[in-house]
Write a protein that holds these residues in place. Structure first.
Motif, PDB file in Angstrom:
ATOM      1  N   VAL A   1      37.412  31.197  41.712  1.00 46.07           N
ATOM      2  CA  VAL A   1      36.399  31.059  42.762  1.00 46.07           C
ATOM      3  C   VAL A   1      35.124  31.757  42.305  1.00 46.07           C
ATOM      4  O   VAL A   1      35.172  32.764  41.574  1.00 46.07           O
ATOM      5  N   ALA A   2      33.978  31.204  42.715  1.00 45.60           N
ATOM      6  CA  ALA A   2      32.682  31.811  42.407  1.00 45.60           C
ATOM      7  C   ALA A   2      32.091  32.383  43.693  1.00 45.60           C
ATOM      8  O   ALA A   2      32.063  31.711  44.734  1.00 45.60           O
TER       9      ALA A   2
ATOM     10  N   HIS B   1      42.009  41.967  42.698  1.00 46.71           N
ATOM     11  CA  HIS B   1      41.776  40.791  41.865  1.00 46.71           C
ATOM     12  C   HIS B   1      41.172  41.175  40.516  1.00 46.71           C
ATOM     13  O   HIS B   1      40.889  42.344  40.247  1.00 46.71           O
ATOM     14  N   ASP B   2      40.961  40.148  39.680  1.00 51.19           N
ATOM     15  CA  ASP B   2      40.209  40.314  38.438  1.00 51.19           C
ATOM     16  C   ASP B   2      38.800  39.780  38.680  1.00 51.19           C
ATOM     17  O   ASP B   2      38.627  38.709  39.284  1.00 51.19           O
ATOM     18  N   TYR B   3      37.805  40.518  38.200  1.00 50.13           N
ATOM     19  CA  TYR B   3      36.415  40.181  38.486  1.00 50.13           C
ATOM     20  C   TYR B   3      35.665  39.931  37.178  1.00 50.13           C
ATOM     21  O   TYR B   3      35.673  40.782  36.277  1.00 50.13           O
TER      22      TYR B   3
ATOM     23  N   MET C   1      43.948  36.672  41.797  1.00 52.13           N
ATOM     24  CA  MET C   1      42.864  35.711  41.744  1.00 52.13           C
ATOM     25  C   MET C   1      41.791  36.220  40.777  1.00 52.13           C
ATOM     26  O   MET C   1      41.551  37.430  40.694  1.00 52.13           O
ATOM     27  N   ARG C   2      41.155  35.303  40.057  1.00 56.23           N
ATOM     28  CA  ARG C   2      40.062  35.679  39.156  1.00 56.23           C
ATOM     29  C   ARG C   2      38.755  35.202  39.784  1.00 56.23           C
ATOM     30  O   ARG C   2      38.590  34.021  40.086  1.00 56.23           O
TER      31      ARG C   2
ATOM     32  N   LEU D   1      38.718  34.543  50.916  1.00 57.34           N
ATOM     33  CA  LEU D   1      38.984  33.915  49.622  1.00 57.34           C
ATOM     34  C   LEU D   1      40.177  32.963  49.693  1.00 57.34           C
ATOM     35  O   LEU D   1      40.182  31.905  49.048  1.00 57.34           O
ATOM     36  N   LYS D   2      41.172  33.338  50.477  1.00 54.00           N
ATOM     37  CA  LYS D   2      42.331  32.459  50.648  1.00 54.00           C
ATOM     38  C   LYS D   2      41.905  31.165  51.334  1.00 54.00           C
ATOM     39  O   LYS D   2      42.318  30.059  50.954  1.00 54.00           O
TER      40      LYS D   2
END
Length: 325
Positions: free
Chosen positions: A63-64, A21-23, A1-2, A320-321
């Motif tokens: 997602v933010a 994840h990627d941030y 997830m990003r 997040l999911k």
């Protein structure tokens, strides 16, 4: 997830970006509060990338993660996306209510841009204290990377970590810190602690040479030499510095407020609103290093169990999911 997330609270963010994840971290030209980019004093993985604000429209994310009310406006201004409408979003509340203890409505119930965005509290106390109405609420307790058992206790003194102790006087319990320092040796760590020296002198407390602003790595090395840790905060969320001190192996003295009674079990230290009791415990530990070490070992075991980084990241993966589904 990003994940798009602002660098607001360095210690919390250090744990958050340790996931799989990627941030995407916004970066403004002058690295101001709305675009600090990557941390300069913490060790972050390469997958936490700072991205210039001008390039965010070309940077896709799933997602933010918002942490301040105006970030929803920044998101729309910088990317053209509306939080919770065009892109999934979640709001993290790090703090206790700033108004009355039981009557402060949270921003997610008042701000139109935050309407319908799930809210995550970092402690169960905060979730109880804030008025969130019927808003969807999660609690993800803090998690920290294990700094290692570094406790020696060789310095017969207390350590306290308080950022901006003069400005945050009563909230941070700085007045109580000075009262403690009248009876036992104390060293104070944190940002802008040098401003405390003159104020303390006016109140008859000599802290000259006993205030320090260190990087996280330097701080961990320094804390381990102290006999115990003092957490003087009256009204604030659970301090990550206290959890880190416990993980280092320090026993804890803390006020019985907000989340501290949950974070510090009896075997790990003394939690009380009676300053005389805290002072007596401090003196006992200064005189009896073995007792201090025993409490410190229990503190470390508790933190590694309840506030582990793996548990924190697993909990965030669950949130997040839920948010992105």
């Amino acid at each position: 997830m990003r994940i798009l997330a602002w660098h607001v609270h360095g210690s919390w963010m250090t744990s958050f970006v340790s996931g799989r994840h990627d941030y995407v971290i916004p970066l403004t030209p002058d690295r101001d509060a709305d675009g600090r980019g990557r941390a300069l004093t913490w060790d972050w993985p390469a997958r936490a990338r700072e991205v210039k604000v001008a390039d965010l429209r070309d940077e896709p994310f799933d997602v933010a993660v918002l942490q301040r009310p105006h970030e929803a406006e920044l998101l729309e201004q910088w990317t053209g996306l509306r939080a919770g409408v065009d892109v999934p979003a979640v709001y993290v509340e790090h703090n206790t209510p700033t108004g009355t203890a039981v009557g402060t409505r949270h921003a997610v119930t008042r701000e139109s841009r935050l309407s319908g965005i799930p809210l995550v509290h970092v402690t169960h106390f905060n979730a109880m204290a804030w008025d969130c109405g019927d808003h969807e609420v999660f609690v993800v307790e803090h998690g920290i990377a294990d700094p290692g058992h570094r406790y020696t206790g060789e310095d017969a003194s207390l350590a306290a970590v308080v950022n901006e102790p003069v400005r945050r006087w009563r909230v941070a319990g700085t007045d109580l810190l000075l009262r403690m320092a009248r009876l036992v040796p104390v060293r104070v760590y944190g940002m802008q602690t040098d401003a405390l020296v003159g104020v303390a002198r006016e109140r008859g407390v000599d802290l000259a040479g006993r205030t320090h602003d260190l990087s996280q790595a330097e701080l961990h090395a320094a804390l381990g030499r102290h006999r115990a840790y003092f957490h003087p905060y009256r009204w604030t969320s659970l301090g990550l510095a206290m959890l880190e001190a416990m993980a280092l192996g320090l026993p804890v003295l803390a006020l019985s407020t907000t989340e501290a009674p949950e974070a510090v079990p009896p075997e790990a230290g003394v939690v009380s609103n009676d300053l005389a009791r805290l002072q007596a415990a401090a003196q006992e530990w200064l005189d009896d290093p073995k007792t201090a070490r025993r409490h410190g070992a229990a503190a470390r075991a508790h933190v590694l169990s309840r506030y582990s980084l793996d548990r924190f990241l697993d909990s965030w993966d669950h949130v997040l999911k839920e948010v992105t589904s």
